[in-house]
Design an enzyme around this catalytic site. Structure first.
Site, short mmCIF file in Angstrom:
data_model
loop_
_atom_site.label_atom_id
_atom_site.label_comp_id
_atom_site.label_asym_id
_atom_site.label_seq_id
_atom_site.Cartn_x
_atom_site.Cartn_y
_atom_site.Cartn_z
N GLY A 68 0.80 -1.27 0.10
CA GLY A 68 0.05 -0.15 -0.10
C GLY A 68 0.95 1.27 -0.07
O GLY A 68 0.45 2.26 -0.66
N THR A 69 1.93 1.27 0.64
CA THR A 69 2.85 2.39 0.85
C THR A 69 3.27 2.86 -0.59
O THR A 69 3.04 3.99 -1.24
CB THR A 69 4.06 2.35 1.60
OG1 THR A 69 3.55 1.78 2.93
CG2 THR A 69 4.74 3.55 1.74
N GLN A 163 -7.55 -0.22 4.02
CA GLN A 163 -8.36 -0.90 4.93
C GLN A 163 -9.66 -1.21 4.53
O GLN A 163 -10.36 -2.48 5.01
CB GLN A 163 -8.44 0.03 6.29
CG GLN A 163 -7.00 0.22 6.78
CD GLN A 163 -6.34 -0.87 7.38
OE1 GLN A 163 -7.11 -1.97 7.57
NE2 GLN A 163 -5.29 -1.01 7.97
N HIS A 182 -1.31 -7.80 2.25
CA HIS A 182 -1.48 -8.37 3.63
C HIS A 182 -2.58 -7.73 4.45
O HIS A 182 -2.72 -8.43 5.40
CB HIS A 182 -0.08 -8.16 4.23
CG HIS A 182 0.28 -6.57 4.60
ND1 HIS A 182 0.30 -6.26 6.22
CD2 HIS A 182 0.75 -5.91 4.04
CE1 HIS A 182 0.56 -5.13 6.13
NE2 HIS A 182 0.81 -4.83 5.05
N THR A 218 11.68 -7.11 -10.96
CA THR A 218 11.01 -8.53 -10.97
C THR A 218 9.99 -8.46 -10.14
O THR A 218 10.00 -8.40 -8.84
CB THR A 218 11.95 -9.74 -10.96
OG1 THR A 218 13.08 -9.43 -11.93
CG2 THR A 218 11.38 -10.93 -11.22
N CYS A 298 2.81 0.92 14.86
CA CYS A 298 4.09 1.59 15.26
C CYS A 298 5.42 1.07 14.53
O CYS A 298 5.69 -0.08 14.83
CB CYS A 298 4.27 2.13 16.62
SG CYS A 298 3.45 0.92 17.66
N1 PLP Z 1 -2.66 3.16 4.05
C1 PLP Z 1 -3.45 2.56 5.17
C2 PLP Z 1 -4.82 3.27 5.56
C3 PLP Z 1 -2.83 1.59 6.01
O1 PLP Z 1 -3.62 1.24 7.17
C4 PLP Z 1 -1.58 1.27 5.62
C5 PLP Z 1 -0.90 0.23 6.72
O2 PLP Z 1 -1.23 0.07 7.77
C6 PLP Z 1 -0.74 1.58 4.53
C7 PLP Z 1 -1.63 2.49 3.84
C8 PLP Z 1 0.43 1.19 4.11
O3 PLP Z 1 0.38 0.00 3.59
P1 PLP Z 1 1.50 -1.30 3.45
O4 PLP Z 1 1.62 -1.82 4.92
O5 PLP Z 1 1.13 -2.24 2.59
O6 PLP Z 1 2.50 -0.46 2.79
#
Ligand code: PLP
Length: 352
Positions: A68-69, A163, A182, A218, A298
């Site tokens: 997600g990041t 989420q 995940h 990859t 955290c």
């Molecule tokens: N965005 C939200 C709302 C999240 O809760 C999280 C992770 O807790 C992320 C982004 C980041 O996702 P990832 O852990 O897959 O990088």
């Protein structure tokens, strides 16, 4: 152990584990031209098609990422070019760490639509980042209204659905949408950015031209195959909502639920115990075999006051909240077990 930290990482789902295990056995790089490479590629594309189908987009509009990041970063970096980034005050650090103007939220945690409208009227074209569901409180933003405002003012809308994906309906009104494997019950290490047709990106990570030139590197096939197979079962939210409601109904006097008045994810409850730091609560619950989080997971084990609760107008109490997030397989006696542990925690706190 009672694992109540699905918003940090969901319990892997059997279908996702089976798909990831099978993919571990596949030889070959999905970019290779030979038969082995073609087999790996078929696996990757099957996962991409499954993801695309869930969100009603073409497979070509799914950019596979590490999570997600990265999906958020890719969208904000490229769709934000030449635009002001307006981001909700309760966004995850994956969004907030990009230079932005914060959009206030109401005391119940939902985005303040009047404030957003005023900010959109104020200046040059914007990219609005609004999370579908908050990771700490589970509060859902009114996405249809936010999208309508964006359209009215020529702004693009990026939705962090990390989420919310699979847990609630997400109106297909976004320009880009981030998901993470995940959090869905897939393995760690894969996520995706979904794009509205016609929007394009250059890679943040340049490399071998993978992902139609939009993300080099990859691809981690097992994590991608697992993401493709990870999706909640029908009825899951109803079952979790009943467990969550039973927990909230059994809380001792003086404990408050953040965002209780707003629409929320079925599995999430953010409990404020005034006067007791989140850290103390966490440590005692951990000793009692219950895994919960303090606000956002955290990253380095350190705890700070929750920026989410501060944005909702809480002061000191923003450091006194723990988050329960029920996994898909939460046992039927979760409420009884959690409430018993919570009562023991209160006893221990009183003794000190
Ligand atoms: N965005 C939200 C709302 C999240 O809760 C999280 C992770 O807790 C992320 C982004 C980041 O996702 P990832 O852990 O897959 O990088």
């Amino acid at each position: 152990m009672l694992y109540l930290d699905a918003n940090a990482s969901e319990v892997p789902r059997p279908a996702a584990l089976a798909a990831a295990r099978a993919a571990l056995e596949v030889i070959g790089n999905p970019s290779s031209i030979h038969a082995a490479g073609r087999a790996a590629r078929r696996l990757r594309e099957a996962a991409r098609e499954a993801i695309a189908a869930r969100f009603g987009v073409a497979p070509s509009e799914v950019v596979l990422t590490s999570g997600g990041t990265e999906a958020n970063a890719l969208a904000l970096h490229w769709l934000g070019r030449g635009r002001r980034l307006l981001a909700g005050a309760t966004e995850h650090a994956a969004v907030r760490s990009h230079p932005h103007l914060p959009i206030p939220v109401l005391p119940d945690g939902q985005l303040d639509l009047e404030a957003l409208a005023a900010m959109l009227r104020e200046g040059p074209p914007a990219l609005v980042a609004a999370m579908a569901a908050n990771n700490e409180t589970g509060v859902l933003h009114p996405l249809a209204e936010i999208a309508a405002l964006c359209r009215q003012h020529g702004a693009l809308l990026h939705v962090d659905a990390v989420q919310a994906a699979g847990r609630v309906e997400i109106p297909p009104l976004w320009d880009s949408l981030a998901i993470s494997g995940h959090k869905l019950g897939g393995p760690l290490g894969a996520g995706a950015l979904l794009l509205r047709p016609g929007l394009d990106l250059a890679p943040l990570i340049a490399g071998g031209g993978q992902e139609r030139g939009r993300r080099g590197g990859t691809e981690p096939l097992p994590a991608i195959a697992g993401l493709g197979a990870a999706w909640p079962e029908p009825g899951e939210a109803r079952r979790l909502a009943a467990l969550r409601d039973a927990i909230e109904a059994g809380l001792p006097e003086g404990v408050r639920v953040a965002g209780a008045g707003a629409p929320r994810l079925a599995n999430t409850s953010c409990l404020i115990l005034p006067g007791v730091s989140a850290e103390r609560q966490l440590l005692i619950l951990d000793q009692l075999g219950v895994c919960v989080s303090a606000g956002a997971a955290c990253s380095s084990g350190k705890l700070a006051r929750s920026h989410v609760l501060e944005a909702m107008g809480l002061g000191e109490e923003a450091g006194c909240a723990i988050r329960i997030s029920l996994p898909w397989n939460a046992p039927a006696d979760t409420a009884e077990r959690f409430l018993a542990a919570y009562a023991l925690m209160l006893q221990r706190l009183r003794r000190r």
